[in-house]
Scaffold this motif. Structure first.
Motif, PDB file in Angstrom:
ATOM      1  N   PRO A 238      22.061  -2.720   9.427  1.00 57.26           N
ATOM      2  CA  PRO A 238      20.877  -2.998   8.540  1.00 57.26           C
ATOM      3  C   PRO A 238      20.857  -4.093   7.799  1.00 57.26           C
ATOM      4  O   PRO A 238      19.917  -5.000   7.695  1.00 57.26           O
ATOM      5  N   ASP A 239      21.983  -4.256   7.078  1.00 63.17           N
ATOM      6  CA  ASP A 239      22.042  -5.438   6.246  1.00 63.17           C
ATOM      7  C   ASP A 239      22.348  -6.631   7.117  1.00 63.17           C
ATOM      8  O   ASP A 239      21.913  -7.870   6.402  1.00 63.17           O
ATOM      9  N   GLN A 299      11.165   3.207   6.294  1.00 63.59           N
ATOM     10  CA  GLN A 299      11.556   1.754   6.206  1.00 63.59           C
ATOM     11  C   GLN A 299      10.203   0.765   5.901  1.00 63.59           C
ATOM     12  O   GLN A 299       9.299   1.199   6.630  1.00 63.59           O
ATOM     13  N   ASP A 301      10.588  -2.692   5.674  1.00 62.63           N
ATOM     14  CA  ASP A 301      11.014  -3.929   6.103  1.00 62.63           C
ATOM     15  C   ASP A 301      10.756  -3.919   7.638  1.00 62.63           C
ATOM     16  O   ASP A 301      11.755  -3.276   8.265  1.00 62.63           O
ATOM     17  N   ARG A 304      14.176  -4.185   9.368  1.00 59.99           N
ATOM     18  CA  ARG A 304      14.909  -2.966   8.933  1.00 59.99           C
ATOM     19  C   ARG A 304      14.719  -1.774   9.939  1.00 59.99           C
ATOM     20  O   ARG A 304      15.662  -1.009  10.358  1.00 59.99           O
ATOM     21  N   TYR A 308      17.461  -0.072  12.239  1.00 59.02           N
ATOM     22  CA  TYR A 308      17.778   1.261  12.365  1.00 59.02           C
ATOM     23  C   TYR A 308      17.612   2.018  13.592  1.00 59.02           C
ATOM     24  O   TYR A 308      18.115   2.948  14.300  1.00 59.02           O
ATOM     25  N   LYS A 549      17.986   5.602   2.310  1.00 59.88           N
ATOM     26  CA  LYS A 549      19.007   5.760   3.280  1.00 59.88           C
ATOM     27  C   LYS A 549      20.186   6.772   3.204  1.00 59.88           C
ATOM     28  O   LYS A 549      21.282   6.720   3.418  1.00 59.88           O
TER      29      LYS A 549
END
Length: 664
Positions: A238-239, A299, A301, A304, A308, A549
């Protein structure tokens, strides 16, 4: 099929890397991107040729490009294995990669470091092609490490942003954990087989004890878990959305993250010998599919949510591998590449239209303003949600059906709940982005525009593949895809077939699950748009847990990262204070002793030597006068010497006579 065609597949992008990397600053950006996507396009054409040849003849073959290492028991060639599994992976990597490269020309236009971006992208393609084409573990590992390096470079493309730099470092470090397990597996393979070639190893894999097969399989699994972002090493993915959107589509959706799935399927002969390892793979996959889906529910974003979703879909592939449905896992790998690349690139189109905005709470009402982007995104959502007859329905349903038919009911239930959640959060994303009232900032709304055709073209192709690219036939085992891969993926767990009525029933259940998730999302975000917020307000702790998360990152920071930093600081103190202190003490003592020695040399030894030298000098000056060079002087010296010598002899003779008289 010519060996040259096989070698050209990774060679074309490699030449582009060399050209753009060394000469990119000397020519225009147009030349850089043409070399980049053109080289991948040529690789794709070569991959099609290899695929057609494999369809015609159906014989696996090896192509040795270079004899690399040989000595003793170890022989390693830079060689490629061409079989049905390789062909499918080649088509996915080069085909989807080509479309993403073309899309990137429009998306990255005007970015600083344009040529650098395409150099990294081509380098990634080279690494990924080596990974899937290699006929031994060494070539596989080179590609494995190469995609890890390229992931670091591309996630950190905006290196002046702290978040991007941290995300790149996180991805690199987490993947190194998995790579350590992978290396152990390679060492164990060589110790047991004295070879690292697939064909030789798999031919004699039966000699492994169950314990050793389990050890090798679990070590391989550690590497796969890191690369394919499964529990507990999923947190880097995710990052990784900090990188440009085409990077997310290429590396973190369509290719790199599927490397772990490919590696397990390639080594399924070893996994079939270890029920423990198979169960572990299945549990990790099912758990990841469900766990990541719950996080995706809340979530905000847009990238993001898709990240996921990627973690969850990779879980389905691992679940398929763990229950022996290797063909279904590769099938889902292929269809996922189509619709997930489509979704990521479409998200990029939305971000492009909104001037960089990624928060879905600041979107809405975009359907009429960017209709083509909306249409292709909706197709991608249908596909990933498992709505028939799109691609995702066939591949995901096959994995779930295989779990049910082979009595893995708990895993089937986990996959079914995950499928419901997937349909829900993907349609939630669609409604919040494209439907309802506009929440776009006023100054941004004035500039909303559809993406250029160079970006929309690849989206239309991927949308078409998401619709028609996944039909395997009913039952799936009768389709061309399964027949094509059968010789490579058949294993002990593949045995057994369900009746047609049971398969149709399970397909019906999967359809109901997907439609139920869609219906709930439609109710909460279209019919009663405020209801979801009310539910969240009633369970704030649950909502906060999902939004954060499950606090896994914080838990890792507390349990692993911070203690490691403290250990590093303690070691740094020990290194500087103790070790460096000892070294500095030795250095100071050596310097002091050297000073004493120098003083002794200067004042004692050299002083004594100087005195002796002065005396010698005086003696030399005196004796030098004797060496006049005159013959008569030398004659006088000789006569004087003889006279003295005779005188000494006479004295000695008289002394000896006197001594004799005294003795008498």
């Amino acid at each position: 099929m010519s060996d040259l065609i096989v070698i050209l597949i990774p060679l074309f992008p490699l030449l582009a890397v060399i050209a753009n990397g060394l000469l990119g600053r000397r020519y225009a950006h147009d030349m850089a991107h043409r070399l980049a996507w053109g080289s991948v396009g040529l690789s794709f054409l070569c991959a099609i040729t290899v695929f057609v040849d494999q369809l015609r003849f159906g014989v696996a073959r090896e192509v040795v490009a270079y004899s690399w290492i040989f000595g003793g028991d170890l022989t390693i060639n830079l060689a490629f294995l061409i079989d049905p599994l390789t062909c499918i992976m080649l088509l996915v990597v080069t085909g989807v990669g080509f479309l993403i490269h073309v899309y990137s020309v429009g998306y990255m236009h005007g970015e600083e470091g344009f040529t650098r971006f395409f150099t990294y992208m081509n380098l990634f393609m080279v690494s990924m092609l080596l990974l899937v084409m290699g006929n031994n573990y060494v070539v596989l590992f080179i590609g494995w490490e190469g995609v890890g390096l390229c992931s670091y470079l591309l996630i950190g493309y905006y290196y002046d942003r702290v978040s991007a730099a941290k995300a790149a470092t996180k991805a690199f470090v987490v993947n190194r954990i998995g790579d350590a397990g992978f290396l152990l597996a390679i060492f164990l393979v060589f110790v047991n087989f004295r070879t690292l070639d697939y064909t030789q190893l798999f031919a004699q894999a039966g000699k492994l004890s169950p314990e050793m097969a389990t050890a090798i399989a679990l070590c391989l699994l550690v590497g796969a878990v890191g690369k394919s972002a499964q529990i507990p090493l999923y947190t880097w993915l995710p990052d990784a959305m900090e990188g440009p959107t085409p990077v997310s589509a290429l590396i973190h959706a369509a290719t790199m993250v599927t490397a772990g799935v490919y590696m397990i399927v390639r080594n399924h002969v070893i996994y079939d010998l270890s029920p423990v390892a198979m169960t572990t793979v299945a549990v990790i996959g099912g758990g990841t599919a469900l766990f990541a889906a719950t996080i995706g529910l809340v979530q905000t974003d847009i990238k993001r949510v898709l990240a996921y979703s990627t973690v969850s879909q990779l879980g389905y592939m691992f679940l398929g591998c763990g229950i022996g449905a290797y063909t279904a896992a590769i099938f889902h790998l292929m269809t996922h590449a189509f619709f997930k690349a489509l979704l990521f690139l479409t998200a990029g189109s939305v971000i492009h239209a909104l001037g960089g905005e990624q928060d879905i709470r600041k979107m809405g009402g975009l359907k009429s303003k960017i209709p083509t982007t909306h249409a292709v995104f909706f197709i991608g959502t249908l596909a990933i949600a498992g709505i028939p007859p799109l691609a995702g329905f066939w591949s995901k349903d096959e994995i779930m059906a295989h779990a049910f038919v082979h009595h893995h009911y708990v895993l089937y239930a986990m996959a079914a709940v995950g499928a419901f959640l997937t349909a829900f959060y993907m349609f939630r994303l669609t409604y919040l982005t494209f439907y309802g009232p506009s929440r776009v900032a006023h100054h941004t709304a004035e500039h909303i525009h559809e993406s250029p055709m160079i970006m929309l073209g690849p989206l239309l192709v991927l949308a078409g593949l998401s619709v028609v690219g996944g039909f395997p036939g009913v039952p799936p085992e009768s389709g061309w895809f399964h027949h094509f891969l059968h010789s490579v993926t058949v294993g002990t767990a593949e045995a057994g077939h369900a009746t047609l009525s049971l398969i149709l029933g399970l397909m019906g259940v999967a359809t109901v699950i997907a439609l139920s998730g869609w219906s709930l999302a439609h109710y909460l975000y279209s019919v009663k748009p405020g209801t979801a917020d009310q539910w969240a307000a009633r369970a704030p702790k649950v909502y906060a847990t999902l939004l954060n998360k499950y606090y896994v990152d914080e838990f890792y920071d507390l349990l692993i990262v911070e203690p490691t930093k403290k250990l590093g600081k303690a070691w740094d103190w020990f290194d500087q204070t103790i070790l460096d202190g000892v070294v500095r003490g030795i250095g100071t003592g050596t310097h002091l002793s050297s000073s004493i020695v120098v003083w002794i040399e200067n004042h004692v030894i050299y002083g004594g030597l100087n005195a002796v030298g002065y005396a010698n000098h005086l003696a030399a000056r005196t004796w030098r006068k004797l060496q006049s060079g005159m013959v008569h002087h030398y004659a006088a010296l000789i006569i004087a010497g003889l006279f003295i010598l005779v005188h000494i002899v006479l004295l000695l003779w008289r002394g000896s006579i006197g001594l004799g008289v005294a003795l008498k």
